[in-house]
Design a protein around this motif. Structure first.
Motif, short mmCIF file in Angstrom:
data_model
loop_
_atom_site.label_atom_id
_atom_site.label_comp_id
_atom_site.label_asym_id
_atom_site.label_seq_id
_atom_site.Cartn_x
_atom_site.Cartn_y
_atom_site.Cartn_z
N ARG A 1 0.84 -1.20 0.00
CA ARG A 1 0.00 0.00 0.00
C ARG A 1 0.88 1.25 0.00
O ARG A 1 2.06 1.21 0.38
CB ARG A 1 -0.90 0.02 1.23
N TYR A 2 0.29 2.37 -0.40
CA TYR A 2 0.98 3.65 -0.30
C TYR A 2 0.99 4.09 1.17
O TYR A 2 0.02 3.91 1.89
CB TYR A 2 0.30 4.71 -1.17
N HIS A 3 2.11 4.66 1.59
CA HIS A 3 2.28 5.08 2.97
C HIS A 3 2.34 6.60 3.08
O HIS A 3 2.52 7.31 2.08
CB HIS A 3 3.57 4.48 3.55
N GLU A 4 2.19 7.09 4.29
CA GLU A 4 2.27 8.53 4.54
C GLU A 4 3.65 9.04 4.15
O GLU A 4 4.66 8.36 4.35
CB GLU A 4 2.02 8.83 6.01
N PRO A 5 3.72 10.26 3.61
CA PRO A 5 5.04 10.84 3.30
C PRO A 5 5.88 10.99 4.56
O PRO A 5 5.35 11.21 5.65
CB PRO A 5 4.68 12.20 2.69
N SER A 6 7.16 10.89 4.40
CA SER A 6 8.09 11.04 5.52
C SER A 6 8.59 12.47 5.60
O SER A 6 8.93 13.09 4.59
CB SER A 6 9.27 10.08 5.36
N PHE A 7 8.60 13.02 6.83
CA PHE A 7 9.11 14.37 7.05
C PHE A 7 10.49 14.37 7.70
O PHE A 7 10.98 15.41 8.13
CB PHE A 7 8.12 15.15 7.94
N VAL A 8 11.11 13.19 7.79
CA VAL A 8 12.43 13.09 8.43
C VAL A 8 13.47 12.57 7.45
O VAL A 8 14.54 12.09 7.85
CB VAL A 8 12.36 12.17 9.67
N GLY A 9 13.18 12.62 6.17
CA GLY A 9 14.17 12.25 5.17
C GLY A 9 14.21 10.78 4.80
O GLY A 9 15.08 10.36 4.04
N LYS A 10 13.28 9.97 5.32
CA LYS A 10 13.26 8.56 4.96
C LYS A 10 12.71 8.38 3.55
O LYS A 10 11.75 9.04 3.17
CB LYS A 10 12.41 7.75 5.94
N THR A 11 13.32 7.49 2.80
CA THR A 11 12.83 7.20 1.45
C THR A 11 12.15 5.83 1.35
O THR A 11 11.49 5.55 0.35
CB THR A 11 14.00 7.24 0.44
N PHE A 12 12.32 4.99 2.38
CA PHE A 12 11.69 3.68 2.41
C PHE A 12 11.11 3.43 3.80
O PHE A 12 11.59 3.98 4.80
CB PHE A 12 12.70 2.57 2.07
N THR A 13 10.09 2.60 3.84
CA THR A 13 9.51 2.17 5.11
C THR A 13 9.48 0.65 5.16
O THR A 13 9.38 -0.01 4.11
CB THR A 13 8.10 2.73 5.30
N SER A 14 9.55 0.09 6.35
CA SER A 14 9.58 -1.36 6.52
C SER A 14 8.20 -1.89 6.87
O SER A 14 7.48 -1.28 7.68
CB SER A 14 10.57 -1.76 7.62
#
Length: 247
Positions: free
Chosen positions: A141-154
């Motif tokens: 699924r699409y995830h919330e945008p990151s505001f801390v510079g992360k480009t990937f989520t686990s």
């Protein structure tokens, strides 16, 4: 005198039948628990990107009987989903059936939905193969945008729970390290049955999938740029229509 003798014999015969039935039931339940101890489950993740495959291989005990039923219970996180229409088309040509515990919305992002459970029933014929392999396609699924510079989520994917049952074992009791649970008997979900699972399956660990996320710091520039381009295009289109008297 004959009536009393007949009553005693009938009582003894009934008791013998109950004892024999109980011993057979106990034997089959013992076999069921032993099969769990000697049956192994392994999981692999195939493909890349947002579209993956979870391949589960079950290696059954060599002495498992033909009436045993196998159930794989997958507990999925909110970061992934399965497509019910895709699963329906696959099950028509596969040797397994699947049941979803809830409706699946294909469009909502990960932070606006919750996890779900699937029950996978491998189809067993009279001659049970030693290896059962089930491939379930999943999608990120699409995830919330990151505001801390992360480009990937686990996203953590748990290994499925293995459950077994047999019609010949009618009286199941919890016995460490095994647990008796209620689950749908078949993919039709018409009734529930008692299944046996082993606690050691819960400690099989998990696998981590990486999905890309947007950069939250770019929300304002992107929205501002989009609005500016839209206004410029509207002004240019209005000027063109006014110049050529297009109404």
């Amino acid at each position: 005198m004959y009536f009393v003798l007949f009553s005693v014999l009938a009582c003894l015969l009934t008791c013998h039948c109950f004892i024999e039935k109980g011993e057979k039931n106990e034997n089959h339940c013992g076999f069921l628990k032993r099969w769990l101890e000697t049956t192994t489950v392994s999981v692999e993740i195939g493909k890349k990107g947002f579209h993956r495959e979870v391949v589960t291989t079950v290696e059954l005990s060599p002495d498992v009987l033909s009436d045993v039923r196998v159930l794989l219970v997958h507990r999925w996180p909110s970061g992934v989903y399965v497509d019910p229409y895709q699963l329906a088309s696959l099950s028509d040509h596969s040797d397994w059936q699947i049941l979803l515990d809830s409706a699946i919305d294909l469009e909502v992002p990960a932070h606006k939905t919750s996890g779900f459970v699937t029950y996978v029933y491998p189809t067993l014929n009279d001659r049970i193969p030693r290896l059962l392999k089930v491939t379930v396609p999943i999608h990120g699924r699409y995830h919330e945008p990151s505001f801390v510079g992360k480009t990937f989520t686990s996203v953590e994917i748990e290994s499925p729970e293995l459950l077994l049952r047999t019609e010949k074992c009618t009286q199941l009791n919890n016995s460490e390290p095994h647990t008796v649970v209620n689950a749908p008997c078949t993919a039709d979900n018409s009734s529930t049955c008692l299944w046996v699972k082993t606690q050691r399956q819960q400690g099989r660990g998990h696998m981590s999938l990486q999905f890309p996320v947007g950069d939250g710091s770019l929300v304002t520039p992107v929205c501002g740029g989009t609005l500016l381009v839209t206004m410029i295009c509207c002004a240019a289109l209005s000027k063109f229509m006014w110049k050529h008297r297009i109404i």
